[in-house]
Design a protein around this motif. Structure first.
Motif, mmCIF file in Angstrom:
data_model
loop_
_atom_site.group_PDB
_atom_site.id
_atom_site.type_symbol
_atom_site.label_atom_id
_atom_site.label_comp_id
_atom_site.label_asym_id
_atom_site.label_seq_id
_atom_site.Cartn_x
_atom_site.Cartn_y
_atom_site.Cartn_z
ATOM 1 N N ASP A 1 -3.097 5.478 -1.025
ATOM 2 C CA ASP A 1 -4.177 4.503 -0.887
ATOM 3 C C ASP A 1 -4.987 4.716 0.396
ATOM 4 N N ALA B 1 0.833 -1.201 0.000
ATOM 5 C CA ALA B 1 0.000 0.000 0.000
ATOM 6 C C ALA B 1 0.865 1.248 0.000
ATOM 7 N N LEU C 1 -5.978 -5.065 -5.799
ATOM 8 C CA LEU C 1 -6.498 -4.122 -6.783
ATOM 9 C C LEU C 1 -7.232 -4.855 -7.894
ATOM 10 N N GLU C 2 -8.301 -4.255 -8.350
ATOM 11 C CA GLU C 2 -8.912 -4.649 -9.611
ATOM 12 C C GLU C 2 -8.837 -3.399 -10.462
ATOM 13 N N HIS C 3 -8.087 -3.499 -11.525
ATOM 14 C CA HIS C 3 -7.647 -2.325 -12.289
ATOM 15 C C HIS C 3 -6.862 -1.470 -11.293
ATOM 16 N N ASN C 4 -7.246 -0.248 -11.055
ATOM 17 C CA ASN C 4 -6.527 0.566 -10.060
ATOM 18 C C ASN C 4 -7.381 0.836 -8.828
ATOM 19 N N ARG C 5 -8.431 0.045 -8.643
ATOM 20 C CA ARG C 5 -9.370 0.237 -7.543
ATOM 21 C C ARG C 5 -9.044 -0.722 -6.403
ATOM 22 N N VAL C 6 -8.907 -0.180 -5.179
ATOM 23 C CA VAL C 6 -8.640 -1.002 -3.989
ATOM 24 C C VAL C 6 -9.901 -1.787 -3.650
ATOM 25 N N VAL D 1 -2.473 -4.032 -0.556
ATOM 26 C CA VAL D 1 -3.795 -3.786 -1.139
ATOM 27 C C VAL D 1 -4.018 -4.724 -2.319
ATOM 28 N N HIS E 1 -9.532 -12.303 -4.824
ATOM 29 C CA HIS E 1 -8.791 -11.227 -4.159
ATOM 30 C C HIS E 1 -8.301 -11.652 -2.778
#
Length: 182
Positions: free
Chosen positions: A15, A11, A72-77, A70, A113
C-alpha cells in the motif's frame, strides 16, 4: 440494491505507493494558507521517495504499537490513519496513544471513510491497551476539529507552533485534541 465495497484494514507494504500519493496530494489542501504551494514535494520522484519511506515504516515499525490503517473503496486506498504511543512530554507512552495522521482523499469525504478510519484507529489503540488518545490538528482546520469533536474528542488546551523549514519562516500552529478510549 447495491452496496458499496468499503472497508478499513491494517496497511500492507504494497500500500506504500498509494498512501504516498494520497499524502502528497492532500498536503497542499491540508496546509493551504499556512504553507506556500511551492514548498510541497511533487512529481514522480517525490512520490517514489515518500513510498520508500512508507514501505520502510510499514515493514519495520519503530515500535510494535505503531500502526497504519487504510480505508478502501473496492481495492483503492481512499484514506489512511497512523497510530502509536504518544510522544508529548506530558503524555505517558504506555497509557496514551497518538493518532498521528488521519487523512481522507478530499474527493471521497462525506462517504463514511473518515468515520470508519477513526473507529478502526480507536479500536486499534484500545487493543494496544492505550486508555487515551491525542491528535495534533492544524489550528485553522475547522473541518477536522468539528469532525473530531462530533466524534467525542475535545481540545485539551495544549498548543504548539512547528517550524517547517530551517529558517523558521514557515510555521504551522496546532492544537491538541484528546479522547478517552475506555
Amino acid at each position: 440494491m447495491t452496496t458499496a465495497d468499503v472497508s478499513v484494514r491494517v496497511a500492507w507494504a504494497d500500500d506504500a505507493p498509494a498512501i504516498a500519493q494520497l499524502q502528497l496530494r492532500t498536503w497542499p489542501e491540508m496546509y493551504a494558507g499556512v504553507v506556500p504551494p511551492e514548498a510541497f514535494p511533487s512529481g514522480p520522484e517525490a512520490v517514489e521517495q515518500a513510498a520508500a519511506l512508507w514501505h520502510a515504516s510499514l515493514t519495520r515499525p519503530a515500535d510494535a504499537r505503531h500502526r497504519a490503517l487504510v480505508a478502501l473503496e473496492h481495492n483503492r486506498v481512499v484514506g489512511f490513519a497512523v497510530t502509536g504511543p504518544a510522544s508529548d512530554p506530558d503524555c505517558d507512552p504506555v497509557a496514551d496513544a497518538e493518532l498521528a495522521e488521519l487523512t481522507v482523499d478530499p474527493a471521497e469525504r462525506g462517504r463514511g471513510h473518515g468515520s470508519r478510519l477513526l473507529q478502526a484507529a480507536a479500536d486499534t489503540m484500545r487493543a494496544d491497551r492505550f486508555g487515551r488518545a491525542v491528535l495534533w490538528a492544524v489550528a485553522a482546520d475547522d473541518g477536522l476539529r468539528r469532525f473530531l469533536t462530533d466524534a467525542g474528542w475535545a481540545t485539551d488546551g495544549a498548543h504548539r507552533e512547528l517550524g517547517l523549514d530551517d529558517g523558521g519562516a514557515t510555521t504551522v500552529k496546532q492544537v491538541r485534541l484528546h479522547t478517552s478510549l475506555g
